[in-house]
Design a protein around this motif. Structure first.
Motif, PDB file in Angstrom:
ATOM      1  N   MET A   1      31.070  27.036  47.173  1.00  0.00           N
ATOM      2  CA  MET A   1      31.767  26.753  45.910  1.00  0.00           C
ATOM      3  C   MET A   1      30.875  26.001  44.918  1.00  0.00           C
ATOM      4  N   TRP A   2      29.602  25.765  45.239  1.00  0.00           N
ATOM      5  CA  TRP A   2      28.726  25.109  44.278  1.00  0.00           C
ATOM      6  C   TRP A   2      28.481  26.062  43.108  1.00  0.00           C
ATOM      7  N   PRO A   3      28.491  25.641  41.825  1.00  0.00           N
ATOM      8  CA  PRO A   3      28.596  24.263  41.328  1.00  0.00           C
ATOM      9  C   PRO A   3      30.036  23.842  40.988  1.00  0.00           C
ATOM     10  N   GLN A   4      31.031  24.708  41.320  1.00  0.00           N
ATOM     11  CA  GLN A   4      32.411  24.348  41.022  1.00  0.00           C
ATOM     12  C   GLN A   4      32.802  23.017  41.658  1.00  0.00           C
ATOM     13  N   ASP A   5      32.292  22.753  42.854  1.00  0.00           N
ATOM     14  CA  ASP A   5      32.619  21.498  43.532  1.00  0.00           C
ATOM     15  C   ASP A   5      32.206  20.295  42.710  1.00  0.00           C
ATOM     16  N   CYS A   6      31.031  20.392  42.118  1.00  0.00           N
ATOM     17  CA  CYS A   6      30.523  19.281  41.308  1.00  0.00           C
ATOM     18  C   CYS A   6      31.376  19.087  40.056  1.00  0.00           C
ATOM     19  N   ILE A   7      31.780  20.200  39.448  1.00  0.00           N
ATOM     20  CA  ILE A   7      32.628  20.131  38.254  1.00  0.00           C
ATOM     21  C   ILE A   7      33.979  19.511  38.602  1.00  0.00           C
ATOM     22  N   ILE A   8      34.574  19.978  39.690  1.00  0.00           N
ATOM     23  CA  ILE A   8      35.891  19.478  40.106  1.00  0.00           C
ATOM     24  C   ILE A   8      35.811  18.001  40.490  1.00  0.00           C
ATOM     25  N   HIS A   9      34.751  17.618  41.182  1.00  0.00           N
ATOM     26  CA  HIS A   9      34.582  16.226  41.607  1.00  0.00           C
ATOM     27  C   HIS A   9      34.624  15.291  40.396  1.00  0.00           C
ATOM     28  N   LYS A  10      33.897  15.650  39.344  1.00  0.00           N
ATOM     29  CA  LYS A  10      33.886  14.796  38.146  1.00  0.00           C
ATOM     30  C   LYS A  10      35.171  14.964  37.349  1.00  0.00           C
ATOM     31  N   ARG A  11      35.703  16.166  37.285  1.00  0.00           N
ATOM     32  CA  ARG A  11      36.958  16.396  36.559  1.00  0.00           C
ATOM     33  C   ARG A  11      38.076  15.516  37.094  1.00  0.00           C
ATOM     34  N   ASP A  12      38.093  15.302  38.401  1.00  0.00           N
ATOM     35  CA  ASP A  12      39.145  14.521  39.045  1.00  0.00           C
ATOM     36  C   ASP A  12      38.820  13.029  39.108  1.00  0.00           C
ATOM     37  N   GLY A  13      37.777  12.618  38.393  1.00  0.00           N
ATOM     38  CA  GLY A  13      37.477  11.189  38.294  1.00  0.00           C
ATOM     39  C   GLY A  13      36.596  10.647  39.386  1.00  0.00           C
ATOM     40  N   ILE A  33      22.651  27.999  36.988  1.00  0.00           N
ATOM     41  CA  ILE A  33      24.012  27.649  36.563  1.00  0.00           C
ATOM     42  C   ILE A  33      24.184  28.156  35.136  1.00  0.00           C
ATOM     43  N   PRO A  34      25.191  28.971  34.866  1.00  0.00           N
ATOM     44  CA  PRO A  34      25.388  29.503  33.511  1.00  0.00           C
ATOM     45  C   PRO A  34      25.911  28.433  32.558  1.00  0.00           C
ATOM     46  N   ASP A  35      25.776  28.707  31.277  1.00  0.00           N
ATOM     47  CA  ASP A  35      26.193  27.742  30.257  1.00  0.00           C
ATOM     48  C   ASP A  35      27.675  27.401  30.362  1.00  0.00           C
ATOM     49  N   TYR A  36      28.515  28.362  30.720  1.00  0.00           N
ATOM     50  CA  TYR A  36      29.951  28.065  30.729  1.00  0.00           C
ATOM     51  C   TYR A  36      30.303  27.048  31.812  1.00  0.00           C
ATOM     52  N   GLN A  37      29.582  27.059  32.933  1.00  0.00           N
ATOM     53  CA  GLN A  37      29.836  26.057  33.959  1.00  0.00           C
ATOM     54  C   GLN A  37      29.222  24.702  33.572  1.00  0.00           C
ATOM     55  N   ALA A  38      28.055  24.732  32.940  1.00  0.00           N
ATOM     56  CA  ALA A  38      27.460  23.484  32.448  1.00  0.00           C
ATOM     57  C   ALA A  38      28.349  22.864  31.383  1.00  0.00           C
ATOM     58  N   ALA A  39      28.964  23.693  30.539  1.00  0.00           N
ATOM     59  CA  ALA A  39      29.862  23.185  29.501  1.00  0.00           C
ATOM     60  C   ALA A  39      31.085  22.525  30.129  1.00  0.00           C
ATOM     61  N   ALA A  40      31.610  23.131  31.198  1.00  0.00           N
ATOM     62  CA  ALA A  40      32.760  22.536  31.894  1.00  0.00           C
ATOM     63  C   ALA A  40      32.385  21.196  32.508  1.00  0.00           C
ATOM     64  N   TRP A  41      31.196  21.109  33.062  1.00  0.00           N
ATOM     65  CA  TRP A  41      30.721  19.853  33.647  1.00  0.00           C
ATOM     66  C   TRP A  41      30.556  18.777  32.570  1.00  0.00           C
ATOM     67  N   LEU A  42      29.988  19.149  31.423  1.00  0.00           N
ATOM     68  CA  LEU A  42      29.829  18.200  30.316  1.00  0.00           C
ATOM     69  C   LEU A  42      31.186  17.683  29.837  1.00  0.00           C
ATOM     70  N   MET A  43      32.171  18.564  29.749  1.00  0.00           N
ATOM     71  CA  MET A  43      33.495  18.130  29.311  1.00  0.00           C
ATOM     72  C   MET A  43      34.120  17.191  30.343  1.00  0.00           C
ATOM     73  N   ALA A  44      33.886  17.444  31.620  1.00  0.00           N
ATOM     74  CA  ALA A  44      34.400  16.553  32.661  1.00  0.00           C
ATOM     75  C   ALA A  44      33.769  15.166  32.529  1.00  0.00           C
TER      76      ALA A  44
END
Length: 437
Positions: A1-13, A33-44
Motif C-alpha cells: 500500500m506504499w505510498p498510500q500508507d504514508c499519506i493516511i498516516h499523516k492524514r489521520d494525525g 510517486i505521481p504528483d496526485y499522491q504527492a499533492a495528497a501528502w502535502l495537503m495532509a
C-alpha cells in the motif's frame, strides 16, 4: 500500500518516522510517486502540521535529494544569509561585501524574483557583464580569493524542494509553516555554509503579515538548524513599507552603491547592521553581536565595503567604471510626482508599489517573463519623513511612455500623508531569535 500508507498516516494525525519521510521524498524525486499522491501528502501535512523533528527530517531529506555543496576547501567559518523576500530589500547587495571586507567568507546562492519581490540574481545581472552562472570550482575559487561570491542555485541543489514547491503552488498548500520552513532550510543545508542568518519579513509587502506569524516561522527554521547541527539565528524585520527607497533591479544596485558610500536611508541601514553584525558573530569574528555591529560600522565608514563590492563585480565579469560617475539606471522615460499636501509620510503600501513596478517590467508574473533591468520606482521619502507641498515623492523609470501618468496616480495613492506622526511608529526590527548550538 506504499505510498498510500504514508499519506493516511499523516492524514489521520500521526507522526511520520524518519524512514517514512526519507522514503517518500526519495521516491517522489525519482519519479516513483505521481504528483496526485504527492499533492495528497502535502495537503495532509498542511492540515495536520508537523512536529519539529518531522520538519527537520523533511528539510534534511530534501537537502540530501541532491548534492550537498562542499565548502571545506575555503578557510574560515562560511556564513550565509537568507531573506524571506520583500519590497526594496537590497540587503544582500550591501551586507555581503561588508561582511566579506570584515574578513568573513560569504558563500551566497541566490534566486530570481517572482511576482512583486525582486531576486538578487536579477539585480546583479542589471550590471553590464555580470555573470551569476558560475561553475562550482569557480565559485569556490572566488570565495577563497575575494572572500565572497554570489551565484544562482544549481539544478542539483535540493531538487526535491523544486518539485514540491511547484506542486505546493498548484495545490493551495504554500502557506503551511512546516513546508515553508523545510523548503528554506533544505536549500541552506544543501548550500554548505557553516552558519546561517535568516531575515524573516512581516507586513504588507511580505508573505507573513504579522510579527507573530513571522516569529513562528523563524522559530521553526531556527529549530531545524539546531536539530540539523547548523548554527542558525533569525531576525524579524518590518515590511510594512518598502525597506529601501529603490524598487527595481538597476535602481537597487544604485541604492546599494549609495548605501555603501554612507548615504543610505535609515531603515535599510538598520537592517543591514542587524544582519551583518550577526553574520560576524556567527562566524566567531567577534565575541558579541554588539562588537559585530561596531566592526561592521568601522568597515563601512572606511570605504572597504564599497571597494569589496567593486572587487566582487569585477570578479564575476561586471563593469564598474560607472560607479562614482553616474547612476547605473538609464531608463529613457521618467515621471516624477510631487506631494500635494504637507505633513508626514505615515504609510507606504509596499505591495502596491511592488506590483506597479512589476507591471512596468521590473518583476515576473510567471517564471518565463523577461525582466526589464532599468525600470522601477525611486522614492524620495521613507516612512515617517516630513514632506512639504510640492516636494518630489517618487520618480517612475520606464522603457515606454505608456500609462506613466496613470501609474503615477496609483503609486501616489499608495502613500499616505498625515498632519501628525502616529503615537507608536512601527519598529524596523521586530525582535530576534537565536539558537544555542
Amino acid at each position: 500500500m506504499w505510498p498510500q500508507d504514508c499519506i493516511i498516516h499523516k492524514r489521520d494525525g500521526g507522526e511520520l518516522s524518519r524512514k517514512e519521510i526519507y522514503r517518500f521524498i526519495t521516491d517522489y524525486t525519482s519519479g516513483n510517486i505521481p504528483d496526485y499522491q504527492a499533492a495528497a501528502w502535502l495537503m495532509a501535512v498542511y492540515l495536520q502540521g508537523m512536529t519539529p523533528r518531522e520538519t527537520t527530517d523533511l528539510a534534511l531529506a530534501m537537502a540530501h535529494s541532491g548534492r550537498i555543496a562542499d565548502l571545506s576547501t575555503v578557510p574560515g567559518i562560511k556564513v550565509d544569509k537568507h531573506s524571506t523576500g520583500g519590497i526594496a530589500d537590497t540587503t544582500t547587495l550591501i551586507v555581503v561585501p561588508l561582511v566579506a571586507a570584515a574578513g568573513v567568507p560569504v558563500a551566497k546562492m541566490s534566486g530570481r524574483g517572482l511576482g512583486f519581490t525582486g531576486g538578487t540574481l536579477d539585480k546583479l545581472e542589471a550590471i553590464p557583464g555580470f555573470s551569476t552562472q558560475l561553475t562550482t570550482n569557480r565559485f569556490l575559487q572566488q570565495i577563497r580569493q575575494h572572500g565572497a561570491a554570489v551565484m544562482g542555485q544549481t539544478t542539483d541543489l535540493a531538487p526535491a524542494d523544486k518539485l514540491l514547491y511547484a506542486l505546493r503552488d498548484a495545490t493551495g498548500t504554500v502557506e503551511s509553516l512546516p513546508l515553508i520552513a523545510a523548503s528554506i532550510m533544505s536549500k541552506k543545508i544543501a548550500a554548505g555554509a557553516d552558519a546561517v542568518v535568516l531575515d524573516v519579513k512581516y507586513g504588507d509587502g511580505a508573505f507573513m503579515k504579522t510579527p507573530a506569524q513571522a516569529r513562528q516561522l523563524a522559530q521553526q527554521m531556527v529549530d531545524i538548524g539546531a536539530l540539523a547541527g547548523l548554527p542558525t539565528c533569525a531576525v524579524l524585520t518590518s515590511m510594512e513599507a518598502p525597506l529601501g527607497t529603490a524598487i527595481g533591479n538597476s535602481l537597487e544596485i544604485d541604492e546599494a552603491v549609495e548605501t555603501l558610500s554612507g548615504k543610505g536611508n535609515s531603515r535599510l541601514t538598520a537592517v543591514v547592521e542587524e544582519i551583518g553584525s550577526r553574520m560576524l558573530y556567527m562566524a566567531h569574528c567577534t565575541a558579541t553581536v554588539a562588537a559585530g555591529r561596531e566592526k561592521l560600522q568601522a568597515v563601512w565608514k572606511s570605504g572597504a565595503g564599497l571597494k569589496k563590492f567593486k572587487e566582487l563585480i569585477r570578479a564575476q565579469g561586471g563593469e564598474t567604471g560607472w560607479i562614482g560617475k553616474h547612476a547605473l539606471t538609464q531608463a529613457p522615460f521618467v515621471y516624477t510626482a510631487v506631494s500635494t499636501e504637507g505633513g508626514y509620510i505615515t504609510a507606504i503600501k509596499a505591495k502596491t508599489l511592488g506590483e506597479i513596478a512589476m507591471r512596468m517590467g521590473a518583476g515576473r508574473a510567471q517564471k518565463e517573463d523577461v525582466v526589464q533591468p532599468m525600470v522601477g520606482i525611486r522614492l524620495f521619502k521613507e516612512l515617517y519623513d516630513p514632506v512639504r507641498p510640492g516636494e518630489p515623492l517618487f520618480t517612475l523609470y520606464s522603457m515606454t511612455e505608456d500609462n506613466l501618468p496613470q501609474l503615477a496616480l496609483q503609486a501616489a495613492a499608495a502613500i499616505t500623508v498625515d498632519a501628525q506622526l502616529p503615537n507608536n511608529p512601527a519598529s524596523v526590527i521586530g525582535g530576534s531569535i537565536e539558537a544555542t548550538i
